[in-house]
Design an enzyme around this catalytic site. Structure first.
Site, PDB file in Angstrom:
ATOM      1  N   LYS A 191      10.425  20.986 -11.410  1.00  0.00           N
ATOM      2  CA  LYS A 191      10.411  19.619 -11.926  1.00  0.00           C
ATOM      3  C   LYS A 191      11.688  18.874 -11.489  1.00  0.00           C
ATOM      4  O   LYS A 191      12.504  19.406 -10.758  1.00  0.00           O
ATOM      5  CB  LYS A 191      10.278  19.649 -13.454  1.00  0.00           C
ATOM      6  CG  LYS A 191       9.088  20.483 -13.943  1.00  0.00           C
ATOM      7  CD  LYS A 191       7.777  19.988 -13.372  1.00  0.00           C
ATOM      8  CE  LYS A 191       6.541  20.592 -14.007  1.00  0.00           C
ATOM      9  NZ  LYS A 191       6.420  22.055 -13.922  1.00  0.00           N
TER      10      LYS A 191
HETATM   11  C1  LIG Z   1       1.262  18.868 -15.961  1.00  0.00           C
HETATM   12  C2  LIG Z   1       1.978  20.076 -16.494  1.00  0.00           C
HETATM   13  N1  LIG Z   1       1.954  20.302 -17.822  1.00  0.00           N
HETATM   14  C3  LIG Z   1       2.588  21.364 -18.365  1.00  0.00           C
HETATM   15  C4  LIG Z   1       3.295  22.257 -17.581  1.00  0.00           C
HETATM   16  C5  LIG Z   1       3.946  23.437 -18.211  1.00  0.00           C
HETATM   17  O1  LIG Z   1       5.356  23.405 -18.068  1.00  0.00           O
HETATM   18  P1  LIG Z   1       6.197  24.763 -18.095  1.00  0.00           P
HETATM   19  O2  LIG Z   1       6.014  25.430 -16.774  1.00  0.00           O
HETATM   20  O3  LIG Z   1       7.628  24.289 -18.310  1.00  0.00           O
HETATM   21  O4  LIG Z   1       5.696  25.585 -19.228  1.00  0.00           O
HETATM   22  C6  LIG Z   1       3.341  22.059 -16.193  1.00  0.00           C
HETATM   23  C7  LIG Z   1       4.071  23.012 -15.336  1.00  0.00           C
HETATM   24  O5  LIG Z   1       3.882  23.105 -14.148  1.00  0.00           O
HETATM   25  C8  LIG Z   1       2.656  20.956 -15.633  1.00  0.00           C
HETATM   26  O6  LIG Z   1       2.670  20.740 -14.318  1.00  0.00           O
END
Ligand SMILES: Cc1ncc(COP(=O)(O)O)c(C=O)c1O
Length: 249
Positions: A191
């Site tokens: 991110k």
């Molecule tokens: C659209 C979206 N929502 C939620 C997440 C979940 O985030 P995390 O990997 O920090 O748990 C991601 C991760 O790639 C994502 O792309």
């Protein structure tokens, strides 16, 4: 994807590549040398910085974007039989967070040009069991929040933004982070900014923020001020007089 270079070596496009500078390393070392390795003052500083950046009243940090989605689903009371409308074009965590709470994800299709959830599809999927809509700001593009907010208001639904791809994005001059009732961010290394693993929910609703703070800490309040068994008696005046207190999770 790979391509051949002149000397025959293959180069791959990396899944992600974080940028860590000497200041970042020094900041982590400072924390490692302090009393607080978990949910301490640095977390509160980070929450304040994100809240200010997006223009939200509250920000609650958790251990990942997935945990942020889960905390948000808990906070809005998703449970057995509740339906949550969301797009299929997302990371699986968006739908899983509904399932974690016993709810049912209902997919509304996306606009093929933008890959963002189509408000007309959302409205077509609403049933008496629908409790919330999750808009996913896919690849950093904010969804059509004017239409989604109008639909949510008309049907008495909660609007959540999965803005894991969209920290810093703007919609009609407003930063993503205040366009929905709750907005979820991820700080995974692919991110915009990273904490290693990490996530955050922003909201203007103090009740929802309190419920997420209880959720992230097993119902215990005063998280950052509790004693550590290793540092008792209190190592600093800030800790003196701190007490554990069970919340109403
Ligand atoms: C659209 C979206 N929502 C939620 C997440 C979940 O985030 P995390 O990997 O920090 O748990 C991601 C991760 O790639 C994502 O792309």
């Amino acid at each position: 994807m790979s391509r051949k270079t002149v000397n025959g070596q293959r180069h791959f496009i990396p899944y992600g590549r974080q940028c860590i500078d000497e200041d970042d390393i020094a900041a982590v070392v400072d924390v490692l040398r302090s009393d607080w390795l978990t949910t301490g003052p640095k977390v509160a500083e980070f929450e304040e910085a994100i809240a200010q950046f997006v223009g939200a009243k509250h920000a609650v940090a958790v251990s990942s974007g997935t945990a942020a989605l889960h905390a948000a689903m808990y906070a809005i009371g998703i449970g057995l039989g509740d339906e949550v409308i969301l797009p299929p074009m997302t990371f699986v965590a968006t739908a899983n967070s509904v399932v974690f709470q016993g709810g049912t994800p209902v997919f509304a299709d996306v606009d093929p040009d933008t890959l963002l959830i189509d408000p007309n599809e959302v409205e077509a999927k609403i049933t008496p069991r629908t409790k919330a809509i999750v808009a996913v700001d896919y690849a950093g593009q904010p969804c059509d929040y004017d239409s989604l907010r109008a639909i949510a208001r008309k049907h008495g639904l909660i609007l959540m933004a999965d803005a894991c791809h969209a920290l810093g994005a703007e919609y009609k001059g407003k930063r993503v982070g205040t366009l929905a009732d709750l907005t979820v961010f991820s700080f995974h290394p692919v991110k915009h900014i990273t904490t290693g693993e990490g996530g955050m929910v922003t909201t203007d609703d103090p009740g929802l923020a309190d419920r997420m703070r209880l959720f992230r800490n097993h119902g215990i309040t005063r998280g950052a001020k509790r004693f550590s068994p290793l540092t008792s008696p209190p190592a600093s005046p800030e800790r003196a007089g701190s007490r554990w207190r069970a919340g109403d999770l």
